[in-house]
Write an enzyme that holds these catalytic residues in place. Structure first.
Site, PDB file in Angstrom:
ATOM      1  N   ILE A  21       1.238  -1.068  -0.177  1.00 36.95           N
ATOM      2  CA  ILE A  21      -0.196   0.089  -0.049  1.00 36.95           C
ATOM      3  C   ILE A  21       0.552   1.447  -0.129  1.00 36.95           C
ATOM      4  O   ILE A  21       0.283   2.218  -0.340  1.00 36.95           O
ATOM      5  CB  ILE A  21      -0.657  -0.103   1.327  1.00 36.95           C
ATOM      6  CG1 ILE A  21       0.027  -0.192   2.519  1.00 36.95           C
ATOM      7  CG2 ILE A  21      -2.144  -1.003   1.258  1.00 36.95           C
ATOM      8  CD1 ILE A  21      -0.709  -0.528   4.082  1.00 36.95           C
ATOM      9  N   GLY A  22       2.455   0.969   0.094  1.00 35.85           N
ATOM     10  CA  GLY A  22       2.586   2.058  -0.475  1.00 35.85           C
ATOM     11  C   GLY A  22       4.188   1.850   0.137  1.00 35.85           C
ATOM     12  O   GLY A  22       4.533   0.567   0.012  1.00 35.85           O
ATOM     13  N   VAL A  23       5.237   2.494  -1.298  1.00 31.86           N
ATOM     14  CA  VAL A  23       6.880   2.089  -0.836  1.00 31.86           C
ATOM     15  C   VAL A  23       7.106   3.291  -1.297  1.00 31.86           C
ATOM     16  O   VAL A  23       6.653   4.710  -1.358  1.00 31.86           O
ATOM     17  CB  VAL A  23       6.919   1.920  -2.512  1.00 31.86           C
ATOM     18  CG1 VAL A  23       8.254   1.336  -2.737  1.00 31.86           C
ATOM     19  CG2 VAL A  23       5.838   0.689  -3.171  1.00 31.86           C
ATOM     20  N   GLY A  26      11.681   5.273  -0.008  1.00 32.93           N
ATOM     21  CA  GLY A  26      13.375   4.677  -0.107  1.00 32.93           C
ATOM     22  C   GLY A  26      13.625   3.636   0.580  1.00 32.93           C
ATOM     23  O   GLY A  26      14.602   3.239   0.224  1.00 32.93           O
ATOM     24  N   PHE A  27      12.617   3.975   1.545  1.00 31.06           N
ATOM     25  CA  PHE A  27      13.357   2.845   3.011  1.00 31.06           C
ATOM     26  C   PHE A  27      13.357   1.243   2.489  1.00 31.06           C
ATOM     27  O   PHE A  27      13.644   0.705   2.535  1.00 31.06           O
ATOM     28  CB  PHE A  27      12.604   2.792   4.334  1.00 31.06           C
ATOM     29  CG  PHE A  27      12.883   2.386   5.329  1.00 31.06           C
ATOM     30  CD1 PHE A  27      13.832   2.492   6.405  1.00 31.06           C
ATOM     31  CD2 PHE A  27      12.091   1.238   5.899  1.00 31.06           C
ATOM     32  CE1 PHE A  27      14.149   1.843   7.009  1.00 31.06           C
ATOM     33  CE2 PHE A  27      12.356   0.983   7.027  1.00 31.06           C
ATOM     34  CZ  PHE A  27      13.259   0.670   7.207  1.00 31.06           C
ATOM     35  N   GLY A  28      11.555   1.382   2.040  1.00 25.47           N
ATOM     36  CA  GLY A  28      10.810  -0.590   2.146  1.00 25.47           C
ATOM     37  C   GLY A  28       9.560   0.210   1.548  1.00 25.47           C
ATOM     38  O   GLY A  28       9.511   1.130   1.199  1.00 25.47           O
ATOM     39  N   LYS A  29       9.118  -1.040   1.741  1.00 20.06           N
ATOM     40  CA  LYS A  29       7.539  -1.176   1.247  1.00 20.06           C
ATOM     41  C   LYS A  29       6.783  -1.747   2.631  1.00 20.06           C
ATOM     42  O   LYS A  29       6.999  -1.809   3.101  1.00 20.06           O
ATOM     43  CB  LYS A  29       7.850  -2.827   0.169  1.00 20.06           C
ATOM     44  CG  LYS A  29       7.923  -2.208  -1.020  1.00 20.06           C
ATOM     45  CD  LYS A  29       7.986  -3.698  -2.290  1.00 20.06           C
ATOM     46  CE  LYS A  29       8.070  -2.959  -3.936  1.00 20.06           C
ATOM     47  NZ  LYS A  29       8.496  -4.184  -4.164  1.00 20.06           N
ATOM     48  N   LYS A  51       5.450  -2.334   7.805  1.00 23.42           N
ATOM     49  CA  LYS A  51       6.572  -1.455   7.050  1.00 23.42           C
ATOM     50  C   LYS A  51       7.070  -2.356   7.317  1.00 23.42           C
ATOM     51  O   LYS A  51       8.679  -2.469   8.393  1.00 23.42           O
ATOM     52  CB  LYS A  51       6.567  -0.264   7.598  1.00 23.42           C
ATOM     53  CG  LYS A  51       8.104   0.941   6.739  1.00 23.42           C
ATOM     54  CD  LYS A  51       7.781   1.838   7.603  1.00 23.42           C
ATOM     55  CE  LYS A  51       8.665   2.208   8.274  1.00 23.42           C
ATOM     56  NZ  LYS A  51       8.800   3.956   8.218  1.00 23.42           N
ATOM     57  N   ASP A  74       6.699  18.452  10.375  1.00 25.98           N
ATOM     58  CA  ASP A  74       6.195  18.083   8.856  1.00 25.98           C
ATOM     59  C   ASP A  74       4.484  17.619   8.432  1.00 25.98           C
ATOM     60  O   ASP A  74       4.278  16.571   8.076  1.00 25.98           O
ATOM     61  CB  ASP A  74       7.084  16.395   7.814  1.00 25.98           C
ATOM     62  CG  ASP A  74       6.643  16.945   6.035  1.00 25.98           C
ATOM     63  OD1 ASP A  74       6.523  17.126   5.705  1.00 25.98           O
ATOM     64  OD2 ASP A  74       7.354  15.235   5.541  1.00 25.98           O
TER      65      ASP A  74
END
Ligand SMILES: *[C@@H]1O[C@H](CO)[C@@H](O)[C@H](O)[C@H]1NC(C)=O
Ligand SMILES: *[C@@H]1O[C@H](CO)[C@@H](O)[C@H](O)[C@H]1NC(C)=O
Ligand SMILES: *[C@@H]1O[C@H](CO)[C@@H](O)[C@H](O)[C@H]1NC(C)=O
Ligand SMILES: *[C@@H]1O[C@H](CO)[C@@H](O)[C@H](O)[C@H]1NC(C)=O
Ligand SMILES: *[C@@H]1O[C@H](CO)[C@@H](O)[C@H](O)[C@H]1NC(C)=O
Ligand SMILES: *[C@@H]1O[C@H](CO)[C@@H](O)[C@H](O)[C@H]1NC(C)=O
Ligand SMILES: *[C@@H]1O[C@H](CO)[C@@H](O)[C@H](O)[C@H]1NC(C)=O
Ligand SMILES: *[C@@H]1O[C@H](CO)[C@@H](O)[C@H](O)[C@H]1NC(C)=O
Ligand SMILES: *[C@@H]1O[C@H](CO)[C@@H](O)[C@H](O)[C@H]1NC(C)=O
Ligand SMILES: *[C@@H]1O[C@H](CO)[C@@H](O)[C@H](O)[C@H]1NC(C)=O
Ligand SMILES: *[C@@H]1O[C@H](CO)[C@@H](O)[C@H](O)[C@H]1NC(C)=O
Length: 851
Positions: free
Chosen positions: A528-530, A532-535, A550, A646
């Site tokens: 459901i999301g990707v 730079g760190f991973g999926k 994650k 942020d």
């Protein structure tokens, strides 16, 4: 920030190559216009772009890779035909150009599109030209971005965009080999290659350095990358209007710190080059428009016109300023100082004198070093107070910034990423690495991590959310680049991950087997999301709880230190309006974090850029109130307070009941100690939401979050991206656009049309006032989060009173509602932590709402 809006197409005008580069006789310089991956040539821009496989084109490919084509690009016809094909490569691919000698502009055109199973946003490759590394681990995002490094042209009708990277290369030995090297397991692509001879005397041999001395600018063996090229005070100049060099000159306003510090002037009569040798330096159009200091009706103008550019740290930059005096016909009328990176580059600069008259085109070059600590380059023009007598005004017509290679390298590890699930705009984050180990600065996209805390037994979510799989874009942890210098080289696996100690504090420890079971062995369909760190996977734990899982990419050992900091800081937090962590898994070198699943995804996905039904005004207000509560808790809950840094609509997540929670605490920072008013720190945050005061002074306070929250409020009511480069200039930046209307007390003109008639005018008015206060210039004058919260509660009351009276159920007036509402609001934002089910708040300090 208007960019090339597609290639203009004019007839069959063919421009012959005029420049014959005379370097020791032989080889003529020739142009190459290559349409990669195509079967046939196309005409774009009045030029013929030939297929990279065409016979006799003096070009050879080491392998053919894969020719990709699309017919769906933005639905536009000819203007994009160059970008309808690409060559995709999964192994090293060399383009070898022969019969080429001298100095050239080499432009690489990228316009990502999907092809077969190549996911455009996953490309990663290096490009090396005759041994000079141009880019490393280059990733072209699949979506538009709002801030450009280099020349980048979003096309307003399409969600994709094109990116043009321009280099100046000196080619010897009659051959140019461009090596395209994909990262392991990844791929790369190229849509078009443009090689045009550079004019002979574009650069002088030696250039003065800011602060003294000079550098020998010998291009042979040194590569140059064009970072910015602006037509200051004038319109964009398209490649086909720039003689034979085909350059693009952008509009400068989006780079100005305070746009109204300068006003535009122009005069197109009789402008000529001060030296005939300069005729290729820039087209006359650049000199015919300029920016001068705004008339402030005072004798002495005591401010600067300032432009700020994002650049790569640790490189030398050549700054070229173009001038032409358009108004005064004698010397000593306009003398000013030029500052580059806050240092004086020139005193008593009198364009009339230097250029030798009025309407004379003139340019001046400077070289400056940008150290590893900075990722911006500032150019400022202002009065020369020491000059005495002379009018205090400044003038600038054009500007170019070139990056010079260092040790055979032009590459800076950059990474684009985007809010993949929504809209066509992208947020960028500035990472400014400070301190020893982290000497990397980078510009990134959307971002970071979550908040962790104890929260084992979340209520079970029996209701699935299959119909909304894309609404949720969870944690992108982009520690990747930040750590690339310091940590990435270490051998993987021998050490325990540094966060292991901290993580023992947070939540349940899952076994890898449990995680595999929960995610159907990391089934790709559950991603459901990707980042730079991973999926991030959607999973279901043994007890049936839905979770967002994650998983760090095993190959990447980046980002661990942020991870650690966050866990350190955030394991202390728990609140109904902060997304919580369920547990983690640390086994076989895996780093996996398990969070509560937020069924309704990001707030932003419910505002625009998706097919989701619009939120009602009440729902929007409630979401804002929830987020405000989360932030208020952060600011006041912990001993020193925590600044989120942020705040944006993609970091506000909605659960199945549309309860809003703040997430992504990767940038958060402990607030100032008692005796200080701020934290001094490098600027981080997301473009479009960034507090300008924080930006200017690099001093972080809670009020920076308040500013970002103000932008969120405008975004919620206008339902549009905070930066939308496809809009007309004055609308690109939501903050400016909304404030323009808010100042006239007519915000309703630009609100989400779906709200019209469905929200009480009074509540809207009040809402606009709150947002306006939040984004006040000075942090001091902005309200606290507690005050914002209080006022938002009031707005909700106003609206509900209006709804009631409209329905005729209840006829209390808004003033009655008001009286009632103070106490109710008061009641409602008592600290919510106490009503948490598990009640294991680690914070000892009581939460004083508005201390
Ligand atoms: C190129 O030609 C091949 C074979 O004729 C065809 O399959 C392919 O679709 C063509 N590609 C384009 C971009 O026209
Ligand atoms: C290839 O190079 C030769 C000379 O080196 C030139 O005459 C010819 O026009 C070039 N062909 C193309 C297609 O540019
Ligand atoms: C590509 O060019 C480089 C440099 O000339 C060379 O070392 C390399 O072997 C070439 N690769 C291929 C696949 O031809
Ligand atoms: C790339 O973008 C496409 C469509 O925009 C999206 O479906 C896909 O998930 C993205 N891939 C990654 C790795 O984010
Ligand atoms: C966008 O599309 C509209 C209509 O389809 C067209 O008139 C307009 O020129 C397009 N804009 C660009 C930049 O191509
Ligand atoms: C520039 O550098 C090259 C080699 O790096 C050298 O041969 C040439 O003489 C230099 N030119 C000047 C003007 O210094
Ligand atoms: C433009 O420049 C010409 C020549 O110097 C001058 O005569 C004219 O008045 C200028 N126009 C404006 C609008 O300043
Ligand atoms: C422009 O230049 C020409 C030739 O130098 C001159 O005759 C003419 O007066 C100038 N025009 C203006 C408006 O200054
Ligand atoms: C123009 O260029 C030539 C050759 O490069 C040089 O000899 C001449 O001095 C230059 N003229 C000026 C005005 O700079
Ligand atoms: C120049 O000043 C600005 C604003 O004070 C600051 O943000 C920037 O980092 C400074 N740049 C350098 C190189 O010192
Ligand atoms: C203009 O900018 C320079 C460099 O940042 C700074 O030192 C100077 O004080 C500024 N001048 C004014 C009038 O603000």
């Amino acid at each position: 920030m208007e960019k090339v809006q597609g290639w203009e197409f004019f007839g069959m005008l063919f421009l012959a190559v005029i420049f014959v580069f005379v370097k020791t006789g032989e080889a003529q310089s020739m142009s190459f216009l290559i349409n990669c991956g195509a079967n046939s040539s196309v005409n774009v821009d009045g030029r013929k772009w030939v297929s990279d496989l065409a016979p006799d084109n003096n070009l050879t490919l080491s392998s053919t890779g894969l020719a990709a084509s699309t017919s769906t690009l933005g639905g536009q016809s000819e203007s994009n035909s160059l970008y309808k094909t690409a060559r995709i490569f999964t192994e090293v691919l060399n383009y070898t150009f022969e019969g080429i000698q001298g100095d050239y502009f080499v432009r690489l055109h990228f316009c990502p599109f999907s092809f077969e199973n190549f996911n455009v946003n996953e490309s990663s490759f290096d490009i090396v030209a005759n041994g000079l590394k141009l880019v490393a681990a280059f990733n072209v995002p699949g979506e538009i971005s709002n801030k450009n490094m280099n020349l980048q042209s979003p096309r307003s009708n399409s969600s994709s965009f094109s990116l043009i990277k321009e280099y100046i290369l000196a080619v010897s030995l009659n051959v140019l080999v461009m090596e395209f090297i994909p990262a392991k397991g990844s791929f790369g692509f190229i849509n078009a290659i443009e090689i045009v001879p550079m004019a002979d005397n574009l650069f002088g041999e030696s250039v003065g350095k800011v602060g003294g001395g000079s550098v020998n600018l010998n291009l042979s063996g040194r590569g140059v990358e064009t970072m910015y090229r602006l037509n200051v005070g004038g319109p964009e100049i398209y490649p086909n209007k720039d003689s034979d060099l085909w350059r693009t000159w952008e509009v400068d306003t989006s780079y100005m710190i305070t746009a109204n510090a300068g006003s535009e002037i122009s005069n197109s009569s009789n402008v000529t080059y001060s030296s005939m040798n300069d005729s290729m330096v820039a087209p006359l159009d650049v000199y015919e428009t300029a920016r001068t200091m705004s008339n402030t009706e005072v004798l002495d103008k005591r401010f600067n016109m300032s432009w700020k550019f994002e650049v790569h740290p640790d490189f030398d930059y050549l700054v070229r300023l173009h001038f032409c005096e358009l108004l005064f016909d004698k010397a000593n009328q306009r003398t000013f100082r030029i500052y580059i990176n806050n240092r004086t580059a020139a005193y008593s600069f009198d364009v009339y004198m230097r250029a030798g008259g009025k309407n004379k085109a003139y340019h001046q070059d400077f070289v400056d070093v940008v150290s590893s600590k900075f990722d911006t380059l500032w150019i400022q023009l202002g009065p020369d107070t020491a000059a005495g007598g002379a009018g205090t005004d400044a003038l600038l017509n054009g500007l170019e910034i070139f990056k010079l290679s260092r040790n055979g390298n032009l590459a800076y590890l950059e990474r684009y990423d985007s809010d993949r699930t929504s809209g066509n705009s992208k947020t960028w984050i500035l990472w400014v690495g400070i301190g020893a180990g982290v000497a990397s600065v980078v510009i990134l996209a959307s971002v970071i991590t979550f908040i962790f805390c104890f929260r084992k037994s979340r209520r079970r979510k029996s209701n699935d959310t299959k119909d909304n799989p894309s609404g949720w874009r969870p944690l992108f942890l982009h520690g990747s680049i930040l750590n690339s210098n310091a940590n990435a080289k270490g051998s993987s696996g021998t050490q325990l991950p540094s966060w292991s100690v901290a993580s023992t504090r947070v939540g349940k420890r899952f076994t890898l087997a449990e995680i595999r079971a929960a995610t159907n062995n990391f089934d790709e369909s559950l991603v459901i999301g990707v980042g730079g760190f991973g999926k991030v996977y959607k999973g279901e734990t043994e007890d049936g709880t839905l979770a967002a899982i994650k998983r760090a990419d095993p190959q990447s050992d980046q980002g661990l230190s942020e991870f650690e900091t966050e866990i350190e800081m955030l394991s202390k937090l728990r609140h109904r309006h902060l997304v919580s962590m369920i547990g983690f898994c640390e086994e076989q070198n895996e780093m996996i974090l398990v969070y509560e699943y937020m069924a309704n995804g990001t707030l932003r996905s419910h505002l625009f850029g998706s097919d989701l039904p619009p939120l009602s005004w009440k729902q929007r207000l409630e979401a804002c109130i929830g987020a405000a509560r989360g932030l208020h808790y952060l600011h006041t809950g912990a001993e020193r307070g925590i600044i989120h840094r942020d705040v944006k609509t993609t970091n506000i997540l909605l659960d199945e009941n549309f309860v809003a929670k703040m997430s992504d605490f990767g940038l958060s920072k402990t607030g100032p100690a008692l005796d200080h008013t701020h934290v001094s720190t490098a600027v981080k945050g997301s473009f479009g939401y960034l507090d300008p005061e924080y930006f200017r002074r690099q001093q972080l306070t809670e009020k920076s979050d308040v500013y970002s929250f103000g932008i969120v409020l405008f975004e919620v009511v206008c339902a549009r991206a905070v930066i939308n480069p496809s809009l007309p200039k004055d609308q690109i930046n939501l903050a400016e656009w909304a404030m323009k209307w808010q100042r006239q007390r007519s915000l309703e003109t630009i609100i989400d049309p779906r709200l019209k008639g469905n929200c009480s005018p009074e509540s809207l008015k009040k809402f606009g006032e709150i947002a306006e206060k939040c984004i006040a210039d000075e942090g001091k004058t902005r309200p606290t989060m507690g005050e914002v919260l209080w006022h938002l509660e009031y707005v909700l009351q106003l609206h509900e009173a209006w709804t009631h009276s409209n329905n005729g159920e209840n006829s209390f007036s808004s003033s009655q509602a008001l009286g009632q509402d103070n106490t109710e609001a008061e009641e409602r934002h008592k600290p919510t932590s106490l009503d948490e089910e598990t009640g294991c708040d680690l914070l000892s300090k009581s939460h004083n709402r508005r201390n």
